[in-house]
Write an enzyme that holds these catalytic residues in place. Structure first.
Site, mmCIF file in Angstrom:
data_model
loop_
_atom_site.group_PDB
_atom_site.id
_atom_site.type_symbol
_atom_site.label_atom_id
_atom_site.label_comp_id
_atom_site.label_asym_id
_atom_site.label_seq_id
_atom_site.Cartn_x
_atom_site.Cartn_y
_atom_site.Cartn_z
ATOM 1 C CE LYS A 226 4.362 44.672 15.614
ATOM 2 N NZ LYS A 226 3.227 45.530 15.958
ATOM 3 N N GLY B 238 -2.404 50.666 0.839
ATOM 4 C CA GLY B 238 -2.605 49.437 1.593
ATOM 5 C C GLY B 238 -4.029 49.295 2.108
ATOM 6 N N GLY C 71 -5.397 46.506 3.883
ATOM 7 C CA GLY C 71 -5.482 45.325 4.726
ATOM 8 C C GLY C 71 -6.586 45.483 5.753
ATOM 9 C CG HIS C 72 -7.038 42.456 8.754
ATOM 10 N ND1 HIS C 72 -8.126 41.738 8.299
ATOM 11 C CD2 HIS C 72 -6.021 41.566 8.807
ATOM 12 C CE1 HIS C 72 -7.787 40.489 8.092
ATOM 13 N NE2 HIS C 72 -6.509 40.347 8.382
ATOM 14 C CB VAL C 73 -5.651 48.804 9.845
ATOM 15 C CG1 VAL C 73 -5.768 50.257 10.294
ATOM 16 C CG2 VAL C 73 -5.470 47.899 11.058
ATOM 17 C CE1 TYR D 297 -12.268 47.384 0.916
ATOM 18 C CE2 TYR D 297 -13.766 47.298 2.790
ATOM 19 C CZ TYR D 297 -13.554 47.310 1.422
ATOM 20 O OH TYR D 297 -14.632 47.270 0.565
#
Length: 351
Positions: free
Chosen positions: A80, A184, A186-188, A190
């Protein structure tokens, strides 16, 4: 403090720090284990309070990727990277180019992909300086939609399938009418909300960005709550989809949900919190199992696979969780410990 003495250090193979004065880039790459293959993991940009916080995050995230790839049966190791800074205010093209130089300097031991604060366009900029950037393009998407290299749709679908399986196992029901608190958007997060809404779930949501909340309210009839309220809601499922350590000594006492299944990495502040959840009768979906869709997507794209094979692999996340739940129940173990045992047997076998 030496990296070797850090609480989150876990026999990591390589930890590198990089400061590019010209662009302002301050970044860390951590490679945890490469027994199964080169380490692959996203690059995260976040306004960490200090470098110590960033180091803790990258050490924990890279370790999680070793477990994630092993549990998803991928020939990849765990790595990472993190960039210290606010992606909405401080990110520049020069910074992304410098990050590409940093990734390249490891000679392929680490392959970078997308994570919080980094977009596909950012990765494409990095790829101008590095041969080891993944997720910049894709030949297909699991649902047949247009593919741009962003693995978030696959991550969200995998989490959805895992959450669905967890509800079936723990609550003995389908998703219609089930209440889910999502931390949350975010991209995931939502996209997960969209899947759940379409399946008939009732949503409660929180996020640090008001525009995301308003959109979820309008599109999914979601109930908006404050970040402090999300843990104590009387719901069936809690879905952490923000940063890590959402499950800790303070929040466990508040949680009323009977299932925890979300997209965030490192949801447990400490491994012992898995036992605390078990003691409360809460079914916990180990994060690196349920949120493996992104790395599964990138792996299939790099292997020249197919949309059908990718979809089947993502849908297999639910059955993997069922296997963990059954074995953990038989042995009286917390689900996170059972998942760890399975993963370690796979990626440590060559160690």
């Amino acid at each position: 403090m030496s990296v070797f003495d850090h609480a989150a250090y876990d026999k990591h193979e390589h930890v590198a720090f990089y400061h590019d004065v010209k662009s302002g880039l301050k970044a860390i790459i951590a490679v945890h284990n490469t027994n199964l293959g080169p380490s692959l993991g996203g690059c995260r940009m976040w306004p960490y309070a200090n470098s110590s916080e960033a180091l803790t995050d990258v050490l924990r995230l890279s370790k999680g990727m070793s477990y994630k790839s092993a549990m998803a049966n991928l020939k990849l190791g765990g790595g990472k990277s993190v960039i210290i800074g606010d992606p909405r205010k401080e990110k520049t093209a020069d910074m992304m180019l410098a990050m590409g130089d940093f990734v390249q300097s490891l000679g392929g031991k680490y392959i970078s992909a997308e994570d919080s604060g980094i977009s596909v366009s950012d990765l494409k900029t990095m790829s101008q300086r590095s041969d080891y950037i993944a997720g910049t393009q894709a030949a297909y998407r699991y649902d047949g939609g247009p593919a741009d290299g962003n693995p978030a749709p696959s991550t969200a679908y995998g989490v959805f399938m895992g959450l669905k399986a967890s509800v079936a196992y723990g609550l003995k029901t389908d998703l219609n009418g089930v209440s889910v608190a999502i931390q949350g958007l975010g991209h995931v997060g939502y996209r997960l909300a969209e899947h759940l809404h379409n399946a008939g779930a009732k949503l409660y949501v929180t996020d640090i960005y008001p525009d995301n909340l308003e959109q979820a309210k309008q599109q999914f009839n979601a109930t908006v709550v404050s970040p402090d309220e999300i843990f104590a809601l009387d719901v069936d499922v809690f879905a952490p989809c923000a940063l890590g350590s959402a499950i800790n000594d303070q929040t466990i006492d508040q949680i009323k949900a009977r299932v925890i299944a979300g997209a965030a990495n490192n949801q447990l502040a400490e491994e012992r919190h898995g036992q605390a959840l078990k003691d409360k009768g809460i079914l916990y979906a180990p994060d690196y199992v349920i949120n493996a869709g992104g790395v599964i997507d990138i792996y299939h794209q790099r292997q020249g696979s197919s949309a059908q094979a990718l979809r089947e692999h993502l849908e297999g996340i639910g059955e993997t969780l069922n296997e963990i739940y059954r074995k953990a129940e038989q042995q009286g173990l917390p689900t996170n410990i059972e998942a760890n045992k399975i993963a370690e047997q796979r990626f440590l076998m060559k160690g």
